[in-house]
Design a protein around this motif. Structure first.
Motif, PDB file in Angstrom:
ATOM      1  N   VAL A  38       0.829  -1.198   0.000  1.00 24.69           N
ATOM      2  CA  VAL A  38       0.000   0.000   0.000  1.00 24.69           C
ATOM      3  C   VAL A  38       0.869   1.256   0.000  1.00 24.69           C
ATOM      4  O   VAL A  38       0.372   2.350   0.235  1.00 24.69           O
ATOM      5  CB  VAL A  38      -0.947   0.031   1.223  1.00 24.69           C
ATOM      6  CG1 VAL A  38      -1.945  -1.074   1.138  1.00 24.69           C
ATOM      7  CG2 VAL A  38      -0.173  -0.042   2.529  1.00 24.69           C
ATOM      8  N   GLU A  39       2.157   1.084  -0.294  1.00 23.70           N
ATOM      9  CA  GLU A  39       3.051   2.234  -0.238  1.00 23.70           C
ATOM     10  C   GLU A  39       2.787   3.229  -1.353  1.00 23.70           C
ATOM     11  O   GLU A  39       3.184   4.376  -1.278  1.00 23.70           O
ATOM     12  CB  GLU A  39       4.507   1.766  -0.300  1.00 23.70           C
ATOM     13  CG  GLU A  39       4.925   0.975   0.945  1.00 23.70           C
ATOM     14  CD  GLU A  39       6.371   0.545   0.870  1.00 23.70           C
ATOM     15  OE1 GLU A  39       7.013   0.857  -0.148  1.00 23.70           O
ATOM     16  OE2 GLU A  39       6.843  -0.086   1.816  1.00 23.70           O
ATOM     17  N   VAL A  81     -11.064   8.064  -2.536  1.00 23.87           N
ATOM     18  CA  VAL A  81     -11.479   6.791  -3.135  1.00 23.87           C
ATOM     19  C   VAL A  81     -11.779   5.815  -2.008  1.00 23.87           C
ATOM     20  O   VAL A  81     -10.909   5.521  -1.177  1.00 23.87           O
ATOM     21  CB  VAL A  81     -10.385   6.211  -4.053  1.00 23.87           C
ATOM     22  CG1 VAL A  81     -10.857   4.879  -4.647  1.00 23.87           C
ATOM     23  CG2 VAL A  81     -10.027   7.196  -5.160  1.00 23.87           C
ATOM     24  N   THR A  82     -13.006   5.341  -1.963  1.00 20.73           N
ATOM     25  CA  THR A  82     -13.402   4.322  -0.992  1.00 20.73           C
ATOM     26  C   THR A  82     -13.631   3.023  -1.737  1.00 20.73           C
ATOM     27  O   THR A  82     -14.444   2.962  -2.667  1.00 20.73           O
ATOM     28  CB  THR A  82     -14.679   4.734  -0.242  1.00 20.73           C
ATOM     29  OG1 THR A  82     -14.421   5.924   0.508  1.00 20.73           O
ATOM     30  CG2 THR A  82     -15.129   3.636   0.706  1.00 20.73           C
ATOM     31  N   ALA A  83     -12.897   1.977  -1.358  1.00 22.01           N
ATOM     32  CA  ALA A  83     -13.019   0.670  -2.004  1.00 22.01           C
ATOM     33  C   ALA A  83     -13.837  -0.265  -1.127  1.00 22.01           C
ATOM     34  O   ALA A  83     -13.752  -0.219   0.101  1.00 22.01           O
ATOM     35  CB  ALA A  83     -11.643   0.071  -2.256  1.00 22.01           C
ATOM     36  N   ILE A 233      -7.278   2.768 -16.115  1.00 18.17           N
ATOM     37  CA  ILE A 233      -8.468   3.046 -15.323  1.00 18.17           C
ATOM     38  C   ILE A 233      -8.072   3.389 -13.890  1.00 18.17           C
ATOM     39  O   ILE A 233      -8.617   4.318 -13.283  1.00 18.17           O
ATOM     40  CB  ILE A 233      -9.436   1.846 -15.346  1.00 18.17           C
ATOM     41  CG1 ILE A 233      -9.991   1.624 -16.764  1.00 18.17           C
ATOM     42  CG2 ILE A 233     -10.568   2.045 -14.346  1.00 18.17           C
ATOM     43  CD1 ILE A 233     -10.899   2.715 -17.266  1.00 18.17           C
ATOM     44  N   GLU A 234      -7.115   2.657 -13.341  1.00 17.52           N
ATOM     45  CA  GLU A 234      -6.679   2.931 -11.969  1.00 17.52           C
ATOM     46  C   GLU A 234      -6.058   4.325 -11.857  1.00 17.52           C
ATOM     47  O   GLU A 234      -6.335   5.061 -10.899  1.00 17.52           O
ATOM     48  CB  GLU A 234      -5.687   1.864 -11.512  1.00 17.52           C
ATOM     49  CG  GLU A 234      -6.319   0.502 -11.290  1.00 17.52           C
ATOM     50  CD  GLU A 234      -5.328  -0.537 -10.807  1.00 17.52           C
ATOM     51  OE1 GLU A 234      -4.138  -0.182 -10.628  1.00 17.52           O
ATOM     52  OE2 GLU A 234      -5.721  -1.697 -10.599  1.00 17.52           O
ATOM     53  N   ALA A 257      -5.773  -1.817  -2.573  1.00 19.85           N
ATOM     54  CA  ALA A 257      -4.615  -1.296  -1.842  1.00 19.85           C
ATOM     55  C   ALA A 257      -3.905  -0.206  -2.624  1.00 19.85           C
ATOM     56  O   ALA A 257      -3.393   0.759  -2.042  1.00 19.85           O
ATOM     57  CB  ALA A 257      -3.647  -2.439  -1.532  1.00 19.85           C
ATOM     58  N   ARG A 258      -3.882  -0.342  -3.951  1.00 21.64           N
ATOM     59  CA  ARG A 258      -3.167   0.630  -4.785  1.00 21.64           C
ATOM     60  C   ARG A 258      -3.885   1.972  -4.870  1.00 21.64           C
ATOM     61  O   ARG A 258      -3.247   3.020  -4.846  1.00 21.64           O
ATOM     62  CB  ARG A 258      -2.979   0.081  -6.206  1.00 21.64           C
ATOM     63  CG  ARG A 258      -1.908  -0.979  -6.348  1.00 21.64           C
ATOM     64  CD  ARG A 258      -1.589  -1.234  -7.817  1.00 21.64           C
ATOM     65  NE  ARG A 258      -2.715  -1.754  -8.570  1.00 21.64           N
ATOM     66  CZ  ARG A 258      -2.956  -3.046  -8.772  1.00 21.64           C
ATOM     67  NH1 ARG A 258      -2.161  -3.961  -8.228  1.00 21.64           N
ATOM     68  NH2 ARG A 258      -3.996  -3.438  -9.491  1.00 21.64           N
TER      69      ARG A 258
END
Length: 299
Positions: A38-39, A81-83, A233-234, A257-258
């Motif tokens: 998640v860095e 951004v909420t996943a 897209i990310e 995480a990304r």
């Protein structure tokens, strides 16, 4: 087993069907790498305090007698951004569709509890679902461009709202913000159906943001795309969060995480087990069930 948990209601994606979670890998090997990086997320972005734009309070959803969401309460911050992650059939897409009342289109659906957008309960009788969806856009799992030109796809929502002043400029701006303008600027009259899958998905994002919503909901927007298109897209999602509140459902934990600032973990039975900063969820979850899911002991 499907990725969603309700009957199909439109030409874009399959809303979820209430299912149990899939079984573990019989080999005993983790389904995902237990160490998820998640860095890549900005520390300031993931830890910043933001006002809540969406709040669920004791939200329950039923499809006939099947409960798809069980007492879900959470606050989604603005311009982050909420996943939402979790196994198939756990209620992720059901919750997403509650936000802009897409579940209204399913005859068997029943929603109980409260869900607030900008302080207003979206299920109050005086709320117009069509007007709500203008403020809360939706991008589906499978690209669903209209059988029209690229230009007409992006302009569609603006024309519906009689917002056709400076239409060319608004279409161009939406395509640029969706990172598609450079690829299609000389072929706006071309059918949107001739675009690649990744281009079609970015076109659908351009169509969603052309009407300038406050929130963009995405239901596994990259699941049907190749790695290169997924990366685009990310990158786009992270850029959009500078101006919009983005809520994304994904089965890809590495993707969550990304790109996400907050992560909500739903598990079997429509239960929201844990919600918090993405880094904390992946590196130091409070729930043993969440740790077991993230490390691949079930999924």
């Amino acid at each position: 087993m499907t990725d969603n948990d309700t009957p199909r209601t439109d030409g874009g994606t399959d809303p979820q069907t209430a299912e149990t979670a899939s079984t573990p890998d019989p080999s005993g090997e983790p389904l995902v790498d237990s160490s998820i990086d998640v860095e890549g997320r900005s520390e300031s972005a993931s830890t910043a305090t933001a006002r809540s734009v969406i709040e669920a309070r004791h939200l329950d959803v039923f499809y006939d007698d099947v409960q798809a969401l069980d007492d879900v309460s959470m606050e989604i911050p603005a311009k982050q951004v909420t996943a939402m992650i979790g196994p198939s059939g756990c209620g992720k897409s059901t919750f997403l569709r509650c936000i802009n009342r897409m579940n209204d289109l399913i005859d068997t659906a029943r929603v109980e509890g409260e869900l607030y957008f900008e302080g207003k309960n979206v299920y109050d009788e005086d709320v117009d679902p069509v007007a709500l969806r203008r403020q809360i856009g939706m991008v589906f799992q499978h690209p669903n461009p209209f059988p029209k030109s690229i230009y007409d796809n992006v302009a569609y929502g603006l024309r519906i709202q009689d917002d056709d002043d400076n239409l060319d400029e608004k279409v161009e701006t939406a395509l640029k913000r969706a990172a598609l303008w450079d690829e299609v600027s000389d072929q706006l009259d071309k059918s949107a159906l001739d675009l690649s899958g990744g281009q079609q998905q970015r076109l659908c994002i351009a169509r969603a943001i052309a009407v300038d919503p406050d929130v963009i909901l995405m239901d596994e927007p990259a699941s049907a795309l190749d790695p290169i298109a997924t990366s685009k897209i990310e990158d786009l999602i992270e850029e959009l969060a500078e101006d919009y509140t983005v809520v994304i459902v994904t089965h890809n934990m590495q993707q969550a995480a990304r790109i996400s600032d907050k992560t909500a973990v739903f598990l079997t039975g429509g239960e929201l087990v844990e919600f918090g900063d993405t880094e904390s969820i992946f590196e130091n979850p409070e729930s043993q069930r969440v740790e077991d899911y993230i490390t691949g002991k079930f999924g």
